[in-house]
Design a protein around this motif. Structure first.
Motif, PDB file in Angstrom:
ATOM      1  N   ASP A 182       0.832  -1.201   0.000  1.00 23.54           N
ATOM      2  CA  ASP A 182       0.000   0.000   0.000  1.00 23.54           C
ATOM      3  C   ASP A 182       0.868   1.253   0.000  1.00 23.54           C
ATOM      4  N   SER A 234      -4.266   8.290   2.098  1.00 23.29           N
ATOM      5  CA  SER A 234      -4.897   7.997   3.385  1.00 23.29           C
ATOM      6  C   SER A 234      -4.656   9.184   4.315  1.00 23.29           C
ATOM      7  N   THR A 248       1.413   7.766   5.561  1.00 26.67           N
ATOM      8  CA  THR A 248       2.328   6.891   6.298  1.00 26.67           C
ATOM      9  C   THR A 248       3.728   7.499   6.303  1.00 26.67           C
ATOM     10  N   HIS A 262       1.942   6.944  12.399  1.00 24.39           N
ATOM     11  CA  HIS A 262       0.993   6.892  11.287  1.00 24.39           C
ATOM     12  C   HIS A 262       0.940   5.486  10.690  1.00 24.39           C
ATOM     13  N   LYS A 277      -2.348   3.050  10.272  1.00 28.57           N
ATOM     14  CA  LYS A 277      -2.660   2.325   9.039  1.00 28.57           C
ATOM     15  C   LYS A 277      -2.866   0.835   9.321  1.00 28.57           C
ATOM     16  N   PHE A 326       3.338  -2.224   3.546  1.00 27.13           N
ATOM     17  CA  PHE A 326       3.182  -0.776   3.499  1.00 27.13           C
ATOM     18  C   PHE A 326       4.479  -0.087   3.092  1.00 27.13           C
TER      19      PHE A 326
END
Length: 450
Positions: free
Chosen positions: A101, A106, A110, A115, A119, A133
């Motif tokens: 991701d 979002s 991130t 953060h 997530k 991620f």
């Protein structure tokens, strides 16, 4: 003598067309469901161990699950654009068993360990496939990249031009150099959206519904210039760098030359650049808008040549969905992103087949090399000891894309109405079936650390 069954095998998946590292051949894939791994890949008619279940696919192709390292899930904060539940169902339906991701779109992005944990909390218990991620490299966090790396992100994304969301600003060249030095110090990976903001500012402004005007506003030269700048800085720092969603074939010689000179560089392109062309985009059809843009057919031919000769390493979706109201008919204001996660395998296979490539090529571009990019040593190929992520794929079937039939949260796609070849029939994650002909089990995905 018949081959001895691998110990611990509980499932055997058999096909006359198994895509292995050694090529496509009849084979049986032995699976330990309890451990989630492939125990062996043996001859097609090898005996089935006592107590094991046989899944005979006949002539359906058996592929390793795809690894998509460029997906915008947008969750939390903009989950009405997509979300972990819908994105990972779409992935499973399209044969993608692992996705990474992206750190933006979002809320929050991130960009810090905290953060990242937010997530993870949004994803936990809601993913149908395995999910990792990326972290973000933004102007304010150069000193915090190492802690984010240690928290488990797979690498760091940076923009050289505006990202489209205010909370994820771009880096200037000085900031990019500092981020590279920091990431090189712990041997991390930097992935870069490479468009030169100065070249974009010099381009004709875009406004209105004409796709030709939008295309002129994002010229190939802006990509080529930015890629050259990234490569020059990467050579100085020694950082491992990856060029995201390459759409300009003009950058291919730059990547090839840098790699030959020892720069640690890889590059990706996307299904929409390989299958859609500027000439066919209708005016006002913002479902085709992405940055960098879909370019002309002649440029597409060169991208395919770069993919075939290895200059381009892999193919990923850059799945970047939105709600319908953001896809206005004005290309200047419409959200820029292609929604295609569920369709990526079929789209690429349709064009690859037409151009004389085989399923083994597609698997190399969309599974083996993407897994290698992210350092996912258990993913990307059908071999003993690897995760039993499997896809039963009918490469000869065809279908017409109906957006309403997709698992994406919002039924918007540039592939609407197109006839694609290749249908995913079943998907297994670590030996357990998660999808069959549009039906799903509960979420079985894991959250992955680098």
């Amino acid at each position: 003598m018949p081959e001895a069954p691998a110990p611990g095998t509980e499932l055997v998946v058999r096909s006359t067309r198994v895509v292995t590292p050694a090529g496509i051949r009849p084979a049986s894939v032995m699976v330990s469901v309890s451990r989630g791994v492939i125990t062996d890949v043996v001859g097609h008619d090898a005996p089935v161990p006592a107590g094991a279940r046989l899944e005979d696919l006949g002539d359906l192709a058996l592929l390793p699950g795809l690894v998509d390292t460029h997906v915008h899930v947008n969750d939390p904060g903009r989950e009405h654009w997509e979300g972990f539940w819908t994105a990972t169902r779409a992935a499973a339906a399209g044969g993608v068993t692992t996705l990474i991701d992206m750190p933006l779109n979002s809320l929050p992005p991130t960009t810090t360990p905290r953060h990242l944990e937010i997530k993870r909390e949004a994803a936990r218990g809601r993913v149908h496939v395995d999910v990792g991620f990326w972290g973000g490299a933004v102007p304010a966090n150069a000193g915090g990249l190492r802690p984010l790396h240690e928290a488990g992100v797979f690498g760091f994304k940076a923009f050289l031009s505006p990202s489209g969301v205010e909370e994820f600003p771009e880096l200037d060249l000085g900031e990019l150099a500092r981020a590279m030095d920091e990431i090189a110090a712990f041997d991390g990976l930097l992935v870069v959206h490479a468009e030169d903001p100065h070249r974009l500012a010099e381009a004709p402004p875009c406004g209105g519904p004409r796709y030709a005007d939008f295309l002129a506003s994002r010229p190939r030269g802006s990509e080529d210039s930015a890629v050259a700048q990234v490569l020059a800085l990467a050579r100085e720092s020694g950082v491992r760098v990856h060029i995201l969603h390459l759409s300009s074939a003009g950058a291919l010689p730059l990547v090839a030359a840098a790699r030959a000179a020892g720069t640690r560089v890889t590059a990706e392109t996307c299904p929409h650049y390989l299958t859609l062309t500027a000439e066919e985009v209708p005016d006002g059809a913002a479902e085709f808008k992405c940055c960098p843009p879909i370019r002309e057919a002649a440029n597409q031919d060169l991208l395919w040549r770069g993919l075939a000769d290895g200059t381009v390493d892999c193919v990923v979706t850059d799945h970047s969905p939105s709600t319908a109201d953001l896809k206005t008919a004005d290309f200047a204001t419409a959200w820029g992103g292609i929604s295609g996660l569920q369709l990526s395998l079929s789209a690429v296979w349709t064009e690859a087949r037409r151009r004389g490539h085989g399923l083994d090529d597609v698997v190399r571009w969309m599974s083996a090399r993407t897994a290698a990019l992210a350092g996912l040593e258990r993913k990307g190929t059908l071999a003993a000891g690897r995760d039993a992520d499997l896809v039963a794929f009918d490469p000869d079937a065809s279908f017409t894309v109906d957006p309403a039939g997709l698992q994406h949260r919002n039924p918007i796609t540039a592939y609407a109405g197109r006839t694609l070849r290749g249908v995913v029939r079943s998907t297994w994650l670590r030996g357990r079936r998660i999808h069959r002909d549009g039906s799903f089990t509960g979420p079985r995905g894991h959250l992955l650390d680098r």
